[in-house]
Design an enzyme around this catalytic site. Structure first.
Site, PDB file in Angstrom:
ATOM      1  N   GLU A 102     -36.835 -47.844 -44.120  1.00 39.58           N
ATOM      2  CA  GLU A 102     -36.321 -48.972 -43.357  1.00 39.58           C
ATOM      3  C   GLU A 102     -34.909 -48.701 -42.879  1.00 39.58           C
ATOM      4  O   GLU A 102     -34.580 -48.907 -41.712  1.00 39.58           O
ATOM      5  CB  GLU A 102     -36.327 -50.226 -44.235  1.00 39.58           C
ATOM      6  CG  GLU A 102     -37.640 -50.943 -44.225  1.00 39.58           C
ATOM      7  CD  GLU A 102     -37.437 -52.442 -44.309  1.00 39.58           C
ATOM      8  OE1 GLU A 102     -36.791 -52.863 -45.266  1.00 39.58           O
ATOM      9  OE2 GLU A 102     -37.907 -53.158 -43.411  1.00 39.58           O
ATOM     10  N   LYS A 157     -55.223 -42.065 -59.005  1.00 40.77           N
ATOM     11  CA  LYS A 157     -54.335 -41.068 -59.609  1.00 40.77           C
ATOM     12  C   LYS A 157     -54.543 -41.039 -61.111  1.00 40.77           C
ATOM     13  O   LYS A 157     -54.647 -39.986 -61.727  1.00 40.77           O
ATOM     14  CB  LYS A 157     -52.876 -41.413 -59.308  1.00 40.77           C
ATOM     15  CG  LYS A 157     -52.451 -41.146 -57.893  1.00 40.77           C
ATOM     16  CD  LYS A 157     -50.974 -41.444 -57.731  1.00 40.77           C
ATOM     17  CE  LYS A 157     -50.534 -41.150 -56.306  1.00 40.77           C
ATOM     18  NZ  LYS A 157     -49.092 -41.274 -56.137  1.00 40.77           N
ATOM     19  N   ASP A 175     -50.652 -39.946 -48.963  1.00 43.82           N
ATOM     20  CA  ASP A 175     -50.492 -39.537 -47.567  1.00 43.82           C
ATOM     21  C   ASP A 175     -51.788 -39.050 -46.954  1.00 43.82           C
ATOM     22  O   ASP A 175     -52.778 -38.834 -47.623  1.00 43.82           O
ATOM     23  CB  ASP A 175     -49.450 -38.424 -47.485  1.00 43.82           C
ATOM     24  CG  ASP A 175     -48.054 -38.980 -47.584  1.00 43.82           C
ATOM     25  OD1 ASP A 175     -47.888 -40.153 -47.231  1.00 43.82           O
ATOM     26  OD2 ASP A 175     -47.161 -38.242 -48.029  1.00 43.82           O
ATOM     27  N   ASP A 233     -46.868 -36.433 -57.805  1.00 42.71           N
ATOM     28  CA  ASP A 233     -46.795 -37.274 -56.627  1.00 42.71           C
ATOM     29  C   ASP A 233     -46.123 -36.439 -55.555  1.00 42.71           C
ATOM     30  O   ASP A 233     -45.515 -35.405 -55.841  1.00 42.71           O
ATOM     31  CB  ASP A 233     -45.958 -38.503 -56.999  1.00 42.71           C
ATOM     32  CG  ASP A 233     -45.715 -39.385 -55.813  1.00 42.71           C
ATOM     33  OD1 ASP A 233     -46.644 -39.521 -55.003  1.00 42.71           O
ATOM     34  OD2 ASP A 233     -44.604 -39.923 -55.704  1.00 42.71           O
ATOM     35  N   ARG A 272     -43.781 -38.799 -41.803  1.00 39.60           N
ATOM     36  CA  ARG A 272     -44.331 -40.095 -42.169  1.00 39.60           C
ATOM     37  C   ARG A 272     -44.313 -40.987 -40.948  1.00 39.60           C
ATOM     38  O   ARG A 272     -43.298 -41.099 -40.284  1.00 39.60           O
ATOM     39  CB  ARG A 272     -43.491 -40.734 -43.266  1.00 39.60           C
ATOM     40  CG  ARG A 272     -43.477 -39.971 -44.546  1.00 39.60           C
ATOM     41  CD  ARG A 272     -42.228 -40.260 -45.319  1.00 39.60           C
ATOM     42  NE  ARG A 272     -42.201 -41.644 -45.770  1.00 39.60           N
ATOM     43  CZ  ARG A 272     -42.670 -42.029 -46.952  1.00 39.60           C
ATOM     44  NH1 ARG A 272     -43.188 -41.138 -47.767  1.00 39.60           N
ATOM     45  NH2 ARG A 272     -42.600 -43.282 -47.329  1.00 39.60           N
ATOM     46  N   ASP A 317     -42.216 -40.575 -59.039  1.00 40.38           N
ATOM     47  CA  ASP A 317     -40.953 -41.307 -58.990  1.00 40.38           C
ATOM     48  C   ASP A 317     -41.147 -42.772 -58.689  1.00 40.38           C
ATOM     49  O   ASP A 317     -40.263 -43.569 -58.906  1.00 40.38           O
ATOM     50  CB  ASP A 317     -40.040 -40.704 -57.926  1.00 40.38           C
ATOM     51  CG  ASP A 317     -40.553 -41.017 -56.545  1.00 40.38           C
ATOM     52  OD1 ASP A 317     -41.788 -40.963 -56.370  1.00 40.38           O
ATOM     53  OD2 ASP A 317     -39.754 -41.310 -55.654  1.00 40.38           O
ATOM     54  N   ASP A 352     -46.850 -44.436 -59.197  1.00 37.02           N
ATOM     55  CA  ASP A 352     -47.171 -43.340 -60.100  1.00 37.02           C
ATOM     56  C   ASP A 352     -47.234 -43.788 -61.558  1.00 37.02           C
ATOM     57  O   ASP A 352     -47.559 -42.997 -62.425  1.00 37.02           O
ATOM     58  CB  ASP A 352     -46.114 -42.235 -59.979  1.00 37.02           C
ATOM     59  CG  ASP A 352     -45.955 -41.777 -58.555  1.00 37.02           C
ATOM     60  OD1 ASP A 352     -46.987 -41.580 -57.899  1.00 37.02           O
ATOM     61  OD2 ASP A 352     -44.814 -41.636 -58.093  1.00 37.02           O
ATOM     62  N   ARG A 366     -54.635 -39.509 -49.863  1.00 37.74           N
ATOM     63  CA  ARG A 366     -55.114 -40.871 -49.633  1.00 37.74           C
ATOM     64  C   ARG A 366     -55.660 -41.500 -50.908  1.00 37.74           C
ATOM     65  O   ARG A 366     -56.681 -42.172 -50.889  1.00 37.74           O
ATOM     66  CB  ARG A 366     -56.216 -40.874 -48.578  1.00 37.74           C
ATOM     67  CG  ARG A 366     -55.727 -40.586 -47.193  1.00 37.74           C
ATOM     68  CD  ARG A 366     -55.857 -41.820 -46.346  1.00 37.74           C
ATOM     69  NE  ARG A 366     -55.324 -41.627 -45.020  1.00 37.74           N
ATOM     70  CZ  ARG A 366     -54.285 -42.294 -44.558  1.00 37.74           C
ATOM     71  NH1 ARG A 366     -53.664 -43.155 -45.314  1.00 37.74           N
ATOM     72  NH2 ARG A 366     -53.867 -42.105 -43.333  1.00 37.74           N
TER      73      ARG A 366
END
Lengths: 1230, 348
Positions: free
Chosen positions: A539, A841, A726, A429, A644, A861, A865, A835
């Site tokens: 956040e 995955k 991503d 990942d 990001r 993590d 995943d 993406r």
């Protein structure tokens, strides 16, 4: 729920693992942890549960389960039957059970003890282990069940143990206490009916979560008042979904909807709240946390599966040997051997009249006789070795201990150690794995203007690749750095934004950051001391950013968010503004956005929304095309810098519109069925016609040591694939930054982000889109494959890299195209998939696992995943910042990506090497032993007469040859850990499975064949005549004892020859085993045991030892037997050395390298305890080589010196010792 | 930041430091896998020296054993077919089973070399499976040792009891098939006494065969397997039986018959008067009479000597061969070009 079921089923069949409850993922592309359910999702029972609060009688008829739990597998009664049953599910044990039964019948040549003793020892060891583990579980359960809790009885809080708790009871939980069951939160000591909980036991997240009681129940707080509480709860049946709950509380004919917000789950603990009152909903095994505790499905390592084949081959061999012997016996048996007493009434086994029956029965006889060919203690030994490897070596490796977070590595299963030594593909990942997941607000774009001067590592790398050099100047004086904020642009700081072209946009931007979130402030309400508790670090970073821009969010009440705003009306003015939060439309992975409807103090109604660019752009109002276009450019720019991004937007609402919508919202919120779905639909109604404000860019920093780790791993022949959600640019840039891709590589791109695709997509015909995409992907794949073909066969050609995006991947994974994808990607040194969804995955992982039959490792993590981690041969979780789901699903957990080097190159490689050695050696020693027996059979008229005494045979595997091989399995190491890492290429030997090929097994088999011939024929041939000067001759048992002595000695010495390093444990165990044999035979042949045997070996060893034959043979046979191995090893090393042997030779004169000294050099990382244990480790011991006179010992010197007040220069260890003794004032982490 | 908590001072305070630090694994050589070890490398020098060493040790031993074996004078005389009268040579089984025919037989043996006393007399049987499973287990050790267990005949099938159910002592096939050829030696006219005591291992006499256990009902059945026993002598003195019952490992075996305690000179002619009682004709087994002296190593057996010499010689040869290879085509120790990843590049 049905959707979840389908997906769960899909992912399960994908993994080819059946009904094991595995943690399934239900989210579809994002990293939120909320949507993951641990364990199997239970189908909902049609009926609801009705609970009468505070009324035990009313609840009685339903017979809810009690609150006591039991996680033990066995109890006193079931332990033996169930435990034995578990043991006999193993084929080897069952086989030996059958052999043992067979050996009680007269056809057996051996006494039952021959097979019963080893079997029972093996069973005993396994059962003790089981019992010990179960005992620990039992103790644990007991202490939990007896933990005290306050329950309401007769208007008073009475303390009772947890196990006595019943559904409907009212309980009081104090601060820092654990909730004894799943509770409905009624009242709290906090005035606004909220409480804070920590869910670390559930999902590992340490940030506090807020729970809020229904306003209607706030009063039931004091015992007198609480006793009046009579309510009825209708809720769902117990299930294991941690983050959902639907139910209603009916109180005084009022129906109040309940949500997860009022539920306090067992296993969580209460924080920052004096105490709360709740009513019990689910108890004991029906609590959500208990329903989630399912055993992780055990994976079996590839080596073990190969081992099965070896065992099968041994069975074949056994059958073959028995067949030969059986046919021989049928042919041999004849009445002419009158001394066998075959005339008259003879049992079937030897009846010459029926040779066929003789053959069949002898077959069984020989099976019992040769049963030693199957190494009975192999599995138990391997289990022990692996267990110690895990618990002692992997879990305690200081090189894999992450000092900053205080996390050691954790092996969660002990089955897969050696699998780590053969990994060829790593699926990683990106976020949180390669990167730190420490989000820092880095740049932003507001109203079409970019702010933020920082240059990311990736950009720097990009520029350097282009040959440009950045000047070192980094950051101006105004730059503020704190956790989560790494932004440098004076134009926005200290109210300077007021002078920008679009100050209104800036204001909305900041307010959006300060209001639209679910962050919880903690600690002192000051700029410096406040701590934000957030579900995701993004956040927190955004709120921190708002704080630094002058919009300090410092307090949250259930209905308001209070922001201290500076410079809004005019420069320098600071005012506290309370925004009323009307609705929160929470983030989830399908929505990919989060909105808040708030009311300004002046009545203005605004919806603030932030989310992924795609979802926000879909919902923008018409107009402002310039800003949209420019912002999109900025988004791409940020993305390519590895940042990001989130888009921010808002919408002004009229109160009529809002009221109308809010009704629907409330309706959806109180619905019992499919509440989530309905809420999503309602949210959709208001989240439209948004006005774009801008976007934020958050930097996700690479973890320490990632590039060098990746380089090391790729030198080790491991191919690393990055699978990320991503954007392509971000992914490629990360790949560049960590050395996965470089410009020397031949790169292939398969992307759906082309104009042609967009054109087709704009037409919007799904059938057409899929047809077009399929063709495109097919063409692309073929083109790439054709190009790649050129490079396949050249060694010196460039390495290949493939970048593919999720949309294309979806088509490429199609059964028709899969072959091409596999062909192409397997030849690439690195592959980047961007993406991709969690499901993809997992699909990619199993594509390589199944399609290429290579050993795969997934590392990640986050919750997204989990599927990938479970799909791979080995799953590794990063025990980091983002929850524990990945860790819970993983086989190994490490704190940092770079520890993979240690995990694979050191532990994995050694485990593999050791296990191979253990297995082949077991194979060898049992085959050798059994073959001597086999050769003897030929000279006994195929009667199945045993060569060895029963006890010799039964103790051979469990005493005389057991311990050394375990020691080798633990301690053998070819090259040191640091050399393993310096020469990662050594790892390739594992990938190629160099040490457990059939060729290797064949070599062992050949030598055991040779040795067994030597053992049998040499001892026999030398025993022919009179054996000492008194002319007496030997009998059968003398010869066999001789042969057995030689076997034990040789087999143990052979192990010594196979060792790469010999510690004192090696020498101790090997000499101990040989000594054990002699000790045994001395005692055994000296005592007369009355019933269990004939006195075959009575006095045998003393007779033997009175002859020169014994000593000459004992010197000769092991040498001759080992000569073959020795020549082989010598030639092999000379002419075809393994890589590790060369490395050994290169470093043969190096001193024992000390990894710990390297640890000390990093110095400042050492904690006090570390320094002390290191210093103590460094203290001189008896073994240290003092060359000086007798008093040259530090302790002696300093002791007398201090007595006489003589000044003695301090020695380093003294300093260390004192430093570690000094009282340290304890400081607290802020 | 977090290296804080080592608050307490002495060793006893270790339990109290904050939770954060307790997770740190303690350093030990065991868990860090740094146990001191010696790392032997099988270098060519090592290989050559080990071979040389083995050669140096083995050849003298081999020579010594071979010499010892050569010192032994051994005379072997096969008599099974020669002792069958010419007219019965087609049906030897009938001959041996016919009690009416005298089984006496005379053999002459010429001493080829001086033989110093004691000279051991062996009989050697061939194709006789004393190690057959049915045979080996057909005995009862308790009965042989202990008078009170005379009735224990378990395991003795099929020679447990006589036809009327009385237990046999010693029971079982092994005792039943006791060898019963006898040899009498004369040199010229002078009889040579054969000493039949001390031919069994002392431990067998003392511990396995009781001195108060007497044969009972032995060879009373219709079918006699072999020799009979003197019912007056305890088993511990029946040395022929004791020797016989130490069952041989291989189907060809020698057992001690007695000792001649007189020196024999070269060219002495010895006449053996033997009773050819034992039936090996059924299964075409050979019978041989062996006269042998012993050395410190035992009887004549070149095997160990030759094996030692061969291995020693082989080791010397290998040592030389390896040395030659080493000199002609030396392999540098630890040459990185041997590493597979370097080899591949070099190879192309």
């Amino acid at each position: 729920m049905s959707g979840i079921w389908e997906r769960a089923r899909a992912s399960r069949t994908l993994r080819g693992r059946d009904s094991f409850g595995s943690r399934d993922i239900t989210s579809n592309g994002d990293r939120s942890s909320r949507t993951v359910r641990l364990g199997r999702v239970q189908p909902q029972a049609p009926s609801n549960r009705t609970i009468y609060c505070n009324d035990r009688e009313a609840n009685l008829p339903v017979r809810y389960k009690g609150n006591s739990i039991s996680t033990t597998k066995y109890n006193v009664l079931t332990f033996l039957p169930k435990g034995l049953f578990e043991q006999f599910r193993r084929v080897a044990n069952l086989y030996f059970l059958m052999i043992s039964i067979l050996s009680t019948t007269p056809i057996s040549p051996v006494h039952p003890i021959t097979n019963v003793v080893p079997l029972s020892l093996v069973l005993l060891v396994s059962l003790i282990k089981e019992a010990f583990e179960d005992w620990k579980r039992f103790q644990n359960d007991k202490s939990i069940n007896n933990a005290p809790v306050d329950v309401l009885q007769d208007q008073k809080w009475e303390t009772i143990p947890w196990k006595k708790l019943q559904v409907g009871d009212l309980v009081r939980v104090k601060q820092d206490g654990f909730f004894p069951a799943d509770l409905l939160f009624l009242a709290s000591s906090n005035p606004d009916g909220v409480c804070y909980i920590e869910t670390a036991n559930l999902d590992g997240e340490t940030n506090l979560k807020i729970r809020k009681a229904l306003e209607r129940t706030w009063d039931y707080f004091l015992p007198e008042k609480a006793a009046e509480f009579k309510g009825e709860i209708q809720c769902e049946q117990p299930n294991n979904s941690l983050y959902t709950f639907t139910g209603n509380l009916i109180i005084e004919n009022q129906t109040l909807p309940l949500s997860p917000n009022q539920i306090l789950l067992r296993g969580c603990s209460l924080r920052n709240t004096e105490y709360i009152v709740g009513t019990v909903l689910f108890t004991g095994h029906e609590t959500k946390v208990m329903m989630n505790s399912m055993n992780v499905p055990s994976k079996r390592s590839t080596l073990e599966r190969k081992l099965d084949k070896l065992i099968l081959a041994l069975f074949g061999c056994l059958f073959f040997m028995c067949l030969i012997g059986a046919i021989g016996s049928g042919v041999f048996i004849n009445r002419k051997y009158y001394y066998l007493g075959l005339s008259g009434d003879v049992e079937d086994q030897f009846n010459p009249n029926n040779r066929f029956v003789v053959t069949i029965l002898t077959m069984f006889t020989l099976i019992t006789l040769y049963s030693t060919i199957i190494p009975i203690s192999l599995y138990v030994s391997i289990e022990m070795i692996k267990f110690i490897q895990c618990t002692q070596f992997i879990n305690k490796d200081l090189n894999m201990y992450h000092i900053e977070s205080g996390t050691p590595a954790l092996a969660r299963t002990s089955n897969l150690n050696e699998e780590l030594g053969q990994v060829e593909y790593i699926f990683s990942d990106k976020t949180g794995t390669l990167t730190r997941n420490m989000m820092e607000f880095f740049k932003c774009s507001i109203g079409g203007e970019i702010y933020g001067n920082g240059v990311t590592e990736i950009e720097r790398g990009n520029l350097e690749r282009k040959g440009l050099k950045l000047d070192g100047a980094n950051g101006s004086a105004t730059a503020i750095r704190e956790k989560g904020f790494n932004f440098d642009d004076a134009r926005l700081m200290r109210g300077a934004w007021r002078n920008e072209t679009n100050p209104e946009f800036c204001k909305e931007f900041f307010r959006c950051l300060a209001i639209c979130h679910t962050v919880l402030p903690e600690g002192e309400e000051s700029l410096e001391k406040i701590v934000y508790q957030a579900a995701s670090p993004d956040e927190a970073a955004l709120v921190t950013a708002a704080k630094n821009f002058g919009f300090f969010f410092y307090r949250r009440t259930p209905t308001t968010v209070i922001v201290r705003e500076s410079h809004v009306d005019k420069m320098g003015k600071i005012q506290d503004v309370a925004y009323e939060i009307l609705n929160v439309l929470e983030f989830n992975s399908t929505r990919k956005r989060q909105s808040v409807v708030c009311r300004y103090p002046n009545g203005r109604l605004v919806l603030y929304c932030k989310g992924a660019d795609t979802v926000i752009y879909e919902r923008l109002a018409y107009g402002n095309e310039d800003i949209k276009r420019i912002t999109r450019e900025h988004l791409e720019q940020f993305g390519s810098a590895g940042l990001r991004t989130l888009c921010l937007a808002y919408r002004e609402l009229s109160s009529e519109l809002y009221e109308k919508w809010n009704e629907k919202f409330i309706l959806a919120k109180s619905s019992l069925r499919e509440r989530e779905k309905k809420l999503d639909e309602v949210a959709e109604l208001i989240e439209k016609e948004l006005v774009l404000i801008g976007c934020t860019a958050i930097e996700d920093k690479l973890q320490e040591g990632v590039p060098s780790c990746i380089e090391t791993l790729s030198r080790a022949g491991i191919k690393i694939w990055v699978l990320t959600g991503d954007k392509m640019e971000t992914a490629i840039n990360i790949a560049y930054a960590c050395n996965l891709i470089n410009n020397d590589m031949k790169q292939f791109f398969i992307s759906s982000d082309t104009d042609a695709v967009r054109e087709v997509e704009d037409k919007g015909d799904p059938v057409e889109i899929s047809r077009f995409m399929r063709d495109l992907v097919k063409k692309d794949l073929e083109r790439c494959l054709e190009e790649a073909q050129h490079f396949f066969h050249t060694v010196t050609g460039p390495k290949l890299a493939l970048v593919i995006d999720g949309k294309c991947l979806m088509y490429a994974l199609d059964p028709n195209l899969r072959v091409n994808l596999l062909k192409l990607s397997l030849n690439c040194a690195s592959v980047v998939c961007c993406r991709v969804s969690p499901l993809q995955k997992a699909q990619v992982t199993s594509l390589v696992k199944k399609g290429a039959r290579k050993i795969t490792l997934s590392i990640g993590d986050g919750a997204n995943d989990v599927s990938m981690i479970q799909a791979a041969h080995v799953g590794v979780g990063i025990s980091g910042l983002e929850g524990m789901q990945a860790v819970m699903a993983s086989d190994f957990a490490i704190a940092q990506f770079r520890f993979l080097t240690d995990l694979l190159l050191v532990h994995g490689r050694w485990s593999y090497l050791r296990l191979c050695k253990v297995i082949t050696y077991f194979f060898y020693k049992n085959l050798t032993f059994t073959l001597t027996q086999f050769w003897f059979t030929f000279q006994t008229g195929f009667s199945g007469q045993r060569f060895y005494d029963d006890w010799f045979q039964s103790l051979y595997n469990v005493i005389f040859t057991a311990l050394p091989v375990i020691i080798v399995g633990l301690f053998d190491k070819d090259v040191s850990a640091s050399l393993s890492k310096q020469n990662p290429e050594l790892y390739k030997e594992g990938i190629r499975n160099m040490f457990f090929k059939w060729r290797v097994v064949a070599v062992w088999a050949f030598f055991s064949f040779y040795q067994s011939l030597v053992f049998y024929y040499f001892t026999a041939a030398a025993s022919h005549n009179g054996q000492n000067s008194s002319g007496k001759t030997f009998g059968l048992w003398d010869v066999s004892t001789m042969a057995f002595t030689c076997v034990v000695v040789t087999v143990n010495l052979r192990l010594l020859m196979a060792c790469n390093s010999i510690t004192k444990w090696h020498s101790l165990s090997i000499s101990g085993s040989i000594l054990a044999w002699f000790l045994f035979i001395f005692i055994y042949s000296a005592v007369m045991t009355p019933y269990d045997r004939q006195e075959n070996v009575y006095f045998v060893i003393y007779v033997l030892m009175s002859t020169f034959y014994f000593y000459l043979t004992l010197l000769h046979i092991p040498v001759v037997a080992l000569l073959g191995d020795f020549i082989y090893l010598g030639l092999q090393r000379w002419f075809a050395p393994y890589d590790y042997q060369i490395i050994q030779e290169i470093h043969r004169n190096d001193l024992e390298d000390n990894r710990s000294s390297a640890l000390l050099e990093i110095g400042n990382h050492l904690t006090q305890n570390e320094a002390r244990s290191y210093a103590i480790a460094q203290l001189p011991r008896e073994t240290s080589k003092h060359t000086g006179f007798a008093f040259d010992s530090p302790g002696y010197e300093s002791f007398f010196a201090s007595q006489q007040g003589v000044f003695v220069p301090q020695k380093p260890w003294d300093v260390a010792r004192r430093a570690s003794m000094r009282q340290q004032p304890r400081t607290h982490r802020s | 930041m977090n290296n804080v908590a080592a608050g307490s001072s002495s060793g006893t305070g270790d339990a109290s430091p904050a939770r954060r630090n307790s997770k740190r694994p303690k350093y030990s050589k065991f868990t860090q896998q740094e146990l001191p070890a010696c790392k032997p490398i099988l270098t060519p020098q090592w290989v050559i020296s080990v071979f040389t060493l083995v050669g140096i040790i083995f050849i003298p031993i081999g020579v010594a054993s071979l010499l010892a074996s050569n010192d032994v004078v051994e005379i072997v005389d096969r008599y099974d077919s020669a002792c069958v009268p010419g007219n019965m040579s087609n049906d030897k089984v009938a001959y041996i089973q016919n009690d009416a025919i005298s089984k006496n037989c005379q053999r002459t043996i010429k001493v080829t070399k001086d033989m110093d006393q004691p000279i051991y007399v062996y009989y050697q049987l061939d194709n006789f499976y004393q190690n057959h499973r049915r045979y080996v287990k057909s005995r009862n050790d308790a009965q042989l040792r202990d008078k009170s267990k005379a009735n224990e005949t378990s395991g003795c099938d099929p020679e447990k009891t006589t036809s009327n159910g009385v237990p046999i002592v010693p029971c079982g096939l092994i005792a039943w098939s006791l060898f019963n050829d006898t040899y009498n030696f004369t040199r010229g006219n002078q009889p040579l006494t054969v000493n039949k005591t001390g031919i069994s291992w002392k431990s067998d006499r003392d511990h396995k065969f009781g001195d108060d256990v007497f044969p009972k009902n032995f060879q009373n059945g219709t079918l006699k397997g072999g020799g009979t026993l003197d019912a007056e002598k305890p088993l511990s003195q029946q040395e022929d039986l004791i020797v016989w019952m130490r069952t041989a490992a291989l189907p060809t075996f020698r057992k001690l018959y007695g000792k001649i305690e007189v020196d024999l000179k070269e060219n002495d002619t010895i006449t053996v008067t033997l009773e050819n009682n034992y039936n090996t004709y059924s299964f075409s087994g050979k019978k041989k009479l062996v006269l042998s002296t012993t050395s410190w190593l035992g009887g004549k057996n070149d095997f160990l000597g030759i094996a030692y010499l061969t291995v020693g010689g082989l080791c010397f040869f290998l040592a030389t061969a390896f040395t030659v290879v080493y000199l002609v085509k030396p392999r540098k120790l630890g040459d990185p070009s041997y590493l597979s990843w370097n080899r591949n590049i070099a190879g192309h």
